[in-house]
Design a protein around this motif. Sequence first.
Motif, PDB file in Angstrom:
ATOM      1  N   GLY B   6      75.896  -6.162  -0.258  1.00  0.00           N
ATOM      2  CA  GLY B   6      74.674  -6.382  -0.781  1.00  0.00           C
ATOM      3  C   GLY B   6      73.840  -5.084  -1.129  1.00  0.00           C
ATOM      4  O   GLY B   6      73.378  -4.974  -2.211  1.00  0.00           O
ATOM      5  N   GLU B   9      76.358  -3.943  -4.425  1.00  0.00           N
ATOM      6  CA  GLU B   9      76.735  -4.756  -5.263  1.00  0.00           C
ATOM      7  C   GLU B   9      75.762  -4.348  -6.784  1.00  0.00           C
ATOM      8  O   GLU B   9      76.165  -4.615  -7.888  1.00  0.00           O
ATOM      9  N   LEU B  10      74.426  -4.201  -6.839  1.00  0.00           N
ATOM     10  CA  LEU B  10      73.677  -3.893  -7.801  1.00  0.00           C
ATOM     11  C   LEU B  10      73.645  -2.118  -8.141  1.00  0.00           C
ATOM     12  O   LEU B  10      73.255  -2.202  -9.240  1.00  0.00           O
ATOM     13  N   SER B  15      80.894  -2.866  -5.693  1.00  0.00           N
ATOM     14  CA  SER B  15      80.806  -3.457  -4.646  1.00  0.00           C
ATOM     15  C   SER B  15      82.128  -3.939  -4.159  1.00  0.00           C
ATOM     16  O   SER B  15      82.906  -3.944  -3.215  1.00  0.00           O
ATOM     17  N   THR B  48      73.388 -11.882  -2.967  1.00  0.00           N
ATOM     18  CA  THR B  48      72.923 -11.058  -3.906  1.00  0.00           C
ATOM     19  C   THR B  48      72.147 -11.713  -4.929  1.00  0.00           C
ATOM     20  O   THR B  48      70.827 -11.446  -5.538  1.00  0.00           O
ATOM     21  N   ALA B 240      70.534  -6.352  -0.621  1.00  0.00           N
ATOM     22  CA  ALA B 240      70.658  -6.207  -2.383  1.00  0.00           C
ATOM     23  C   ALA B 240      69.076  -6.534  -2.850  1.00  0.00           C
ATOM     24  O   ALA B 240      69.023  -5.660  -3.883  1.00  0.00           O
ATOM     25  N   SER B 243      67.827  -2.969  -2.432  1.00  0.00           N
ATOM     26  CA  SER B 243      68.572  -2.086  -3.490  1.00  0.00           C
ATOM     27  C   SER B 243      67.962  -2.112  -4.760  1.00  0.00           C
ATOM     28  O   SER B 243      67.746  -1.142  -5.464  1.00  0.00           O
TER      29      SER B 243
END
Lengths: 64, 275
Positions: B6, B9-10, B15, B48, B240, B243
Motif C-alpha cells: 500500500g 504502490e502509488l 510495489s 489501493t 495507499a 501515500s
Amino acid sequence: MLALVALAVVFAVLAVLYLLAVINFFSTTTGSPHVKHAAVLGVLAIACLVGASFLRPRVSSSLN
Amino acid sequence: MGLLQGATELFPVSSLGHAVILPALLHWSYRQSDPSFVPFLTLLHLGTAGALLVLYWRDWAGIIRGFFRAALRGRIAAPEERLSMLLLVATVPAGAVGLLLEAPLKQLFATPRAAAAFLVVNGLILLGAEVLRRRSERSGVSRQEQEEQFKVAEQISFRAAAITGAAQALALLPGISRSGVTMTGGLLAGLRHQEAARFSFLLATPVITGAGVLEVPQLFHSAAPLGLYATAAVVAGVAAYLSARFLIRYFRSGRLDPYGWYCLAAGILALLLLR
C-alpha cells in the motif's frame, strides 16, 4: 462509423465465445471460461461503439 | 506485505518489484510461484484501488457521468467528459497488452533478480523523464511558476493519453512502476507534476479494480487464509490513502528525481545481494 460498429459486434461475439469457452486463443488453459479475455474484448467493443457514436453524422438542430 | 504494498504502490518505485524482491532478501516463507501469490497481490491492489476511489470519488462521479453523456451525445462538451474519454483511450492498450502478455510475465514474478534489474530500469526512466522535463522549463522563475506553464490532465491530447496508457503495460513487469511510467508519460505530454500524478492515479483505478475483480476469485479455490489476506488488503488501502495524500502535496513542487535515485540504488543493491 459502420466499420467501428462491425468491429464492436466482432469483439462482442468473441467475448461471448471466450465466456462459453468455445475458443481459447492467447490463453494458457482450455475447456474453461476465459473471463479476462471476455472482459477485455467487452471493453474493446464498448470503445468501438463510443468511437462510432463520435463519428455518426450530425443533424443540425437549427430551424433556420 | 499489506503495509509495504500500500505504501509503495502509488510511489513511483514499483510495489510489485518490492513485493517480489523483499521476501526473497528477508527469507519470508512465501512461495512466489504459489498459485495464490498473484491473486494475493491483486487483493492488496484492490485495497489501493479502494483508497483511490475514496480520494477521488468526486472526480470519478464526474468522469462516469461525463462518459455516458459524451458517449450518447457523440461529442465532448465539458472537461470531465474529455477526461473520461482520455481515460478510456489510455486504459484499452494496457488491458489488451496485459491480456496477451499475462502468462509470460507471470513467469517473471518468481524471479527476484529480474525484478531487481527492472527496478534499475525504472530508476533510469524516472531520471530520464526529469532530464527531458528540465529542458522544457523556464529558468529564472520559481518552481510554482515553472509548473504553471504546463497543462492539467483534461488538456492533454488523445495521442498522448494512448501512449501513456500503452506505457502502463510495462508495469506488468515486476520492478517497473505503473505510477512511474504513467507519470513519465504525463510529464512528456506536458502535464504539471501534480496533474501527472492525478492522471496516473485516475488511470490506475480501473485497471487495478478490473484485475482485482478477475483475479481474486482464484483465492477462493485455494487453501489461502482469507481473513489474513483481507486484513492485509485493508492495511494496504489505508497506507495507499496516506501515500496518495502525501504525493499530491509533494508534487506541487517536487520532482521524480529522489524516487529515480532510490530505484537505481535499491535495484543495484538487490542485484548484489541476490547473487
